[in-house]
Motif scaffolding. Structure first.
Motif, PDB file in Angstrom:
ATOM      1  N   ARG A  71       0.818  -1.217   0.000  1.00 55.62           N
ATOM      2  CA  ARG A  71       0.000   0.000   0.000  1.00 55.62           C
ATOM      3  C   ARG A  71       0.852   1.267   0.000  1.00 55.62           C
ATOM      4  N   ASP A  72       1.831   1.349   0.927  1.00 61.24           N
ATOM      5  CA  ASP A  72       2.590   2.607   1.018  1.00 61.24           C
ATOM      6  C   ASP A  72       4.086   2.421   1.277  1.00 61.24           C
ATOM      7  N   MET A  73       4.627   1.254   0.923  1.00 61.29           N
ATOM      8  CA  MET A  73       6.061   0.995   1.079  1.00 61.29           C
ATOM      9  C   MET A  73       6.522   1.140   2.536  1.00 61.29           C
ATOM     10  N   GLY A  74       5.642   0.763   3.477  1.00 64.08           N
ATOM     11  CA  GLY A  74       6.017   0.792   4.894  1.00 64.08           C
ATOM     12  C   GLY A  74       7.038  -0.293   5.208  1.00 64.08           C
ATOM     13  N   ILE A  75       8.087   0.081   5.970  1.00 64.66           N
ATOM     14  CA  ILE A  75       9.143  -0.886   6.301  1.00 64.66           C
ATOM     15  C   ILE A  75       9.411  -1.036   7.789  1.00 64.66           C
ATOM     16  N   GLY A  76       8.950  -0.070   8.586  1.00 74.95           N
ATOM     17  CA  GLY A  76       9.295  -0.126  10.003  1.00 74.95           C
ATOM     18  C   GLY A  76       8.246   0.516  10.885  1.00 74.95           C
ATOM     19  N   ALA A  77       8.272   0.136  12.171  1.00 77.89           N
ATOM     20  CA  ALA A  77       7.409   0.743  13.176  1.00 77.89           C
ATOM     21  C   ALA A  77       8.111   0.659  14.522  1.00 77.89           C
ATOM     22  N   ASN A  78       8.178   1.770  15.210  1.00 81.91           N
ATOM     23  CA  ASN A  78       8.770   1.821  16.553  1.00 81.91           C
ATOM     24  C   ASN A  78      10.181   1.217  16.624  1.00 81.91           C
ATOM     25  N   GLY A  79      10.974   1.486  15.611  1.00 78.78           N
ATOM     26  CA  GLY A  79      12.356   1.016  15.629  1.00 78.78           C
ATOM     27  C   GLY A  79      12.549  -0.429  15.218  1.00 78.78           C
TER      28      GLY A  79
ATOM     29  N   LEU B 258      10.583  -4.035  12.929  1.00 77.67           N
ATOM     30  CA  LEU B 258       9.781  -4.376  11.756  1.00 77.67           C
ATOM     31  C   LEU B 258       8.302  -4.257  12.110  1.00 77.67           C
ATOM     32  N   PRO B 259       7.449  -3.918  11.136  1.00 76.63           N
ATOM     33  CA  PRO B 259       6.015  -3.763  11.410  1.00 76.63           C
ATOM     34  C   PRO B 259       5.328  -5.099  11.686  1.00 76.63           C
ATOM     35  N   TRP B 260       5.935  -6.192  11.207  1.00 79.90           N
ATOM     36  CA  TRP B 260       5.332  -7.525  11.312  1.00 79.90           C
ATOM     37  C   TRP B 260       6.231  -8.408  12.161  1.00 79.90           C
TER      38      TRP B 260
ATOM     39  N   LEU C 128      12.863  -6.829  -3.571  1.00 79.83           N
ATOM     40  CA  LEU C 128      11.712  -6.352  -2.799  1.00 79.83           C
ATOM     41  C   LEU C 128      10.834  -7.514  -2.390  1.00 79.83           C
ATOM     42  N   THR C 129      10.575  -7.611  -1.108  1.00 80.14           N
ATOM     43  CA  THR C 129       9.500  -8.491  -0.654  1.00 80.14           C
ATOM     44  C   THR C 129       8.274  -7.603  -0.520  1.00 80.14           C
ATOM     45  N   ARG C 130       7.324  -7.820  -1.424  1.00 83.11           N
ATOM     46  CA  ARG C 130       6.124  -6.982  -1.391  1.00 83.11           C
ATOM     47  C   ARG C 130       5.125  -7.614  -0.433  1.00 83.11           C
ATOM     48  N   VAL C 131       4.838  -6.902   0.642  1.00 84.80           N
ATOM     49  CA  VAL C 131       3.938  -7.406   1.680  1.00 84.80           C
ATOM     50  C   VAL C 131       2.534  -6.905   1.373  1.00 84.80           C
ATOM     51  N   MET C 132       1.685  -7.841   0.990  1.00 87.87           N
ATOM     52  CA  MET C 132       0.328  -7.454   0.583  1.00 87.87           C
ATOM     53  C   MET C 132      -0.561  -7.111   1.778  1.00 87.87           C
ATOM     54  N   SER C 133      -0.351  -7.790   2.897  1.00 88.26           N
ATOM     55  CA  SER C 133      -1.137  -7.461   4.087  1.00 88.26           C
ATOM     56  C   SER C 133      -0.716  -6.076   4.548  1.00 88.26           C
ATOM     57  N   ASP C 134      -1.651  -5.353   5.146  1.00 87.85           N
ATOM     58  CA  ASP C 134      -1.298  -3.991   5.536  1.00 87.85           C
ATOM     59  C   ASP C 134      -0.910  -3.901   7.002  1.00 87.85           C
ATOM     60  N   PHE C 135       0.070  -3.029   7.287  1.00 87.60           N
ATOM     61  CA  PHE C 135       0.546  -2.794   8.653  1.00 87.60           C
ATOM     62  C   PHE C 135       0.714  -1.293   8.822  1.00 87.60           C
ATOM     63  N   SER C 136       0.529  -0.826  10.043  1.00 87.46           N
ATOM     64  CA  SER C 136       0.749   0.595  10.266  1.00 87.46           C
ATOM     65  C   SER C 136       2.240   0.809  10.521  1.00 87.46           C
ATOM     66  N   CYS C 137       2.820   1.738   9.795  1.00 88.92           N
ATOM     67  CA  CYS C 137       4.270   1.940   9.799  1.00 88.92           C
ATOM     68  C   CYS C 137       4.622   3.394  10.074  1.00 88.92           C
TER      69      CYS C 137
END
Ligand code: NDP
Length: 222
Positions: free
Chosen positions: A16-24, A26-28, A150-159
């Motif tokens: 969705r938006d090329m998110g790669i990280g959250a809170n220092g 990984l998002p997943w 690129l590993t394209r992650v189809m599931s969405d995560f907040s990043c």
């Protein structure tokens, strides 16, 4: 008279938006096969290098760093300027501490030059840029950046951290206008991808822990 050096960026990002990280971090969590792919691809062959920003280094649990079987290079403004020193210790020593991506590359060019004239046969190692966003951005600003795994992650995560290049998302006319003069990136076929990484690439979407993703390879064509 610098030897050519090619950079391959390796990243997992949301579609969705090329998110790669959250809170220092990984998002997943729990993408074990995805992490195994990263390890195999960056280790295959001899003398490979992984370059990362200081925050990404900090995000790796101490017992797993430096990443084994690869020369680790960490970039931080707090490291002394100029050419970084060789790390002390054995083959899994490190990291090499560089004050900029440019000095890291200069260090690797000199090392390659030495190794190609010496007896260590690993002057042909691949150089991977493994994040985070700041170091990807620095790399993408250099002509040496030729490829993105690129590993394209189809599931969405907040990043809160994003890959600074949109790959494969539908571009609006307005965006196309802005990027008309920017380097052009194209997705390579599964066969080309497999040939470059040296292993088969699964055709189907992968699912782990309810997260869907697929492996892709993009190259710069300018
Ligand atoms: P980075 O890992 O890019 O590290 C940033 C640090 O690198 C800066 O604080 C600075 O270190 C140093 N740095 C940055 N630019 C320069 C420069 N031009 N010259 C010298 N040093 C520089 O941090 P990000 O916050 O961008 O990314 C980290 C996030 O990304 C984390 O959430 C991580 O989990 C995620 N990530 C995700 C990946 C994925 O594939 N999904 C892969 C890698 C990371 P200092 O402050 O010490 O001076």
């Amino acid at each position: 008279t610098s030897a050519p050096l090619e950079l391959t960026l390796v990243v997992a990002a949301t579609a969705r938006d090329m998110g790669i990280g959250a809170n220092g971090g990984l998002p997943w969590t729990g993408l074990r096969k995805e992490m195994a792919y990263f390890a195999r691809v960056t280790k295959r062959g001899d003398g490979n290098v992984v370059i990362m920003g200081r925050k990404t280094w900090d995000s790796i649990p101490p017992k797993f760093r430096p990443l084994r079987g690869r020369l680790n290079v960490v970039i931080s403004r707090s490291f002394p300027p100029g050419l970084p020193k060789d790390p002390a210790g054995g083959p899994d020593a490190g990291p090499v501490e560089a004050s900029s991506l440019e000095t890291a590359l200069e260090y690797l060019r000199q090392k390659k030059a030495v190794e190609s004239t010496g007896t260590t046969a690993n002057g042909g190692g691949r150089v991977f840029v493994i994040g985070g966003a700041q170091i990807y951005a620095a790399a993408l600003g250099l002509a040496e950046a030729r490829r993105v795994l690129l590993t394209r992650v189809m599931s969405d995560f907040s990043c809160d951290t994003f890959f600074p290049l949109a790959l494969g998302s539908p571009t609006s006319a307005e965006e196309a206008e802005k990027t008309a003069s920017a380097p052009k990136w194209v997705q390579r076929s599964r066969a080309e991808h497999a040939a470059w990484i040296g292993e088969e690439v699964p055709e189907e979407v992968q699912t782990e822990n309810g997260t869907e993703y697929e492996f892709q390879m993009w190259e710069r064509v300018d």
